[in-house]
Design an enzyme around this catalytic site. Structure first.
Site, PDB file in Angstrom:
ATOM      1  N   GLU A   1     -53.770  23.656  22.227  1.00  0.00           N
ATOM      2  CA  GLU A   1     -52.838  24.028  21.156  1.00  0.00           C
ATOM      3  C   GLU A   1     -53.230  23.320  19.865  1.00  0.00           C
ATOM      4  O   GLU A   1     -53.832  22.248  19.883  1.00  0.00           O
ATOM      5  CB  GLU A   1     -51.403  23.683  21.544  1.00  0.00           C
ATOM      6  CG  GLU A   1     -51.151  22.238  21.920  1.00  0.00           C
ATOM      7  CD  GLU A   1     -50.993  21.307  20.731  1.00  0.00           C
ATOM      8  OE1 GLU A   1     -50.655  21.804  19.635  1.00  0.00           O
ATOM      9  OE2 GLU A   1     -51.219  20.099  20.898  1.00  0.00           O
ATOM     10  N   PHE A   2     -52.836  23.942  18.737  1.00  0.00           N
ATOM     11  CA  PHE A   2     -53.131  23.379  17.427  1.00  0.00           C
ATOM     12  C   PHE A   2     -51.911  23.436  16.504  1.00  0.00           C
ATOM     13  O   PHE A   2     -52.049  23.503  15.292  1.00  0.00           O
ATOM     14  CB  PHE A   2     -54.306  24.122  16.780  1.00  0.00           C
ATOM     15  CG  PHE A   2     -55.583  24.039  17.574  1.00  0.00           C
ATOM     16  CD1 PHE A   2     -56.387  22.916  17.508  1.00  0.00           C
ATOM     17  CD2 PHE A   2     -55.965  25.088  18.407  1.00  0.00           C
ATOM     18  CE1 PHE A   2     -57.563  22.836  18.246  1.00  0.00           C
ATOM     19  CE2 PHE A   2     -57.135  25.011  19.159  1.00  0.00           C
ATOM     20  CZ  PHE A   2     -57.945  23.878  19.074  1.00  0.00           C
TER      21      PHE A   2
ATOM     22  N   LYS B   1     -60.510  20.576  20.892  1.00  0.00           N
ATOM     23  CA  LYS B   1     -59.204  20.009  20.546  1.00  0.00           C
ATOM     24  C   LYS B   1     -59.356  18.596  20.006  1.00  0.00           C
ATOM     25  O   LYS B   1     -58.829  18.252  18.931  1.00  0.00           O
ATOM     26  CB  LYS B   1     -58.301  20.023  21.780  1.00  0.00           C
ATOM     27  CG  LYS B   1     -57.022  19.228  21.647  1.00  0.00           C
ATOM     28  CD  LYS B   1     -56.099  19.776  20.575  1.00  0.00           C
ATOM     29  CE  LYS B   1     -54.789  18.988  20.549  1.00  0.00           C
ATOM     30  NZ  LYS B   1     -53.867  19.492  19.532  1.00  0.00           N
TER      31      LYS B   1
ATOM     32  N   CYS C   1     -50.001  13.216  18.191  1.00  0.00           N
ATOM     33  CA  CYS C   1     -51.343  13.770  18.406  1.00  0.00           C
ATOM     34  C   CYS C   1     -52.460  12.897  17.854  1.00  0.00           C
ATOM     35  O   CYS C   1     -53.302  12.415  18.617  1.00  0.00           O
ATOM     36  CB  CYS C   1     -51.431  15.170  17.796  1.00  0.00           C
ATOM     37  SG  CYS C   1     -50.440  16.399  18.661  1.00  0.00           S
TER      38      CYS C   1
END
Length: 445
Positions: free
Chosen positions: A149-150, A202, A258
């Protein structure tokens, strides 16, 4: 498709809701019963603009449900998305215990062919380990895919429904068609690659963005010493298409769930194969030190902080979220308290979460921004919430005991400051410091 999303944190919950929004049948699963009950009752355990309304719409439409019953959810669906947390261990490596536990339970619950997609951020090689683990607990065939995911907290719905790109890592062709069909309504910018490359994309993406942030903060620190304006420097750099304007806003450094976690994990991944990632180590070091510029500027004006009252505006690591994980405010407030200051803090959304992280007899949580500022010896802006930016500085000046404003996010302009007597410090804009309104003269050598 019929989809089970395991984990209802930011990634899992937003992903599940958005997949329902585009027409899929989604069951979101979490072991935390209180969280599932909250969701079943129409409440949202995280702050994300627009999420509550979208959940209500899709639950009402019969496309979205919440449960603690993982085996039933797995048996009823064809695609299982793993989106559980992978927090940092003390040595910086990713903690895969939640992922492993979920994978074992998925293996035991399978009743036929499944596609199992890992959306959690995991070290290179993890998907292969999860495949082996599931194989030990099932007799049924399945395929593994890495779909990192971003999304950004605060704009997670928009990022999910309008992504820059989708990365699909696979090692067999069988699941590709279904995964492409699932994601094509979102974008045609889809890269299908091998699993290890998807896992690395990622980490590499987040590490590069963290590098841009630390780089512009280093430039800001130099700007303060040579009389340049980092906001103008960043604008000039951003016009270069090779660089771009994103992530070139100087401030007190990155935080959140993150960037700190993923930079540390990538350093560990490199170390595990005997490679020293010197550049990324420097990025982390710069980021850790940047937040303490707030303390240095306070001490420059106030000298001894003992007994001083310091107002703090902003506790979340960024605006439009209630996430305080690795927020610069934590270390800044802890340092102020350790030096004997009284701290009055306010955040429009993240206050309850921050209180769970930090309580102290000299720390007061205030109900409004004005309450926090009242009778303080200095005000530090740490999160760029809109309500802070729109505050009347002439009004603010009357509230403070001492007109000292430390703007850690460069929110205020020369025009806003012009009618005040603030002693003002920002990041990399020395021409605005200490009430100086005119640019410094250019010295030709």
């Amino acid at each position: 498709m019929k989809i089970a999303v395991i984990g209802t944190g930011y990634v899992g919950l937003v992903s599940g809701v958005c997949f329902a929004e585009i027409g899929n049948e989604v069951i979101c699963v979490d072991k935390a019963e209180d969280k599932i009950v909250c969701l079943q009752n129409g409440k949202v355990p995280i702050y994300e603009p627009g999420l509550k309304e979208m959940i209500h719409k899709n639950v009402t439409g019969g496309r979205l449900a919440f449960t603690t019953d993982l085996p039933t959810a797995v048996a009823a669906t064809e695609l299982i998305i793993l989106a559980v947390g992978t927090p940092s261990l003390p040595d910086g490596q990713a903690d895969l215990s939640y992922l492993i536990a979920a994978a074992e339970e998925i293996g035991r619950a399978m009743n036929g062919y499944k596609i199992i997609a890992i959306k959690s951020t995991v070290p290179v090689g993890t998907n292969e380990k999860i495949r082996s683990l599931i194989q030990m607990h099932t007799i049924y065939p399945f395929d593994i895919a890495s779909i990192p995911e971003f999304l950004r907290e605060g704009s997670a719905i928009s990022d999910t429904l309008n992504p820059d790109r989708i990365i699909i890592g696979v090692d067999h062709e069988e699941p590709i068609a279904e995964l492409l069909e699932l994601h094509r309504p979102l974008t045609d910018q889809i890269l299908v690659t091998d699993i290890r490359s998807a896992e690395m994309i990622k980490y590499a993406s987040n590490a590069f963005l963290a590098t841009k942030i630390s780089f512009i903060n280093e430039i800001a620190n130099i700007c303060e010493k040579v009389g340049a304006d980092v906001s103008q420097v960043a604008t000039g750099m951003g016009y270069d298409k090779r660089i771009g304007p994103s992530f070139l806003r100087a401030g007190i450094g990155y935080g959140g769930s993150c960037f700190p976690k993923d930079t540390e994990a990538l350093i560990q991944i490199a170390g595990n194969v005997d490679y020293e990632f010197k550049l990324l180590k420097s990025v982390v070091e710069v980021n850790r030190d940047q937040r303490f510029n707030i303390i240095r500027k306070l001490e420059l004006e106030l000298s001894d902080l003992k007994g001083k009252t310091i107002a703090i505006w902003g506790l979340a690591f960024k605006p439009e979220t209630d996430d305080v994980r690795d927020s610069p405010a934590i270390e800044i407030i802890q340092t102020l308290l350790s030096r004997g200051a009284q701290v009055k803090a306010y955040d429009p959304v993240a206050q309850d979460n921050f209180r769970r992280q930090l309580t102290h007899s000299s720390l007061t949580y205030c109900s409004t921004a004005e309450d926090a500022a009242a009778h303080a010896d200095a005000l530090c802006l740490l999160t760029e919430w809109k309500e802070f930016r729109e505050m009347s500085l002439t009004r603010l000046e009357t509230l403070l005991r001492n007109p000292l404003l430390i703007d850690g996010r460069n929110q205020f302009s020369e025009e806003q400051l012009a009618s005040t007597s603030f002693i003002y410090y920002s990041v990399g804009r020395p021409n605005l410091s200490k009430g100086i309104k005119e640019p410094r003269p250019v010295i030709l050598f």
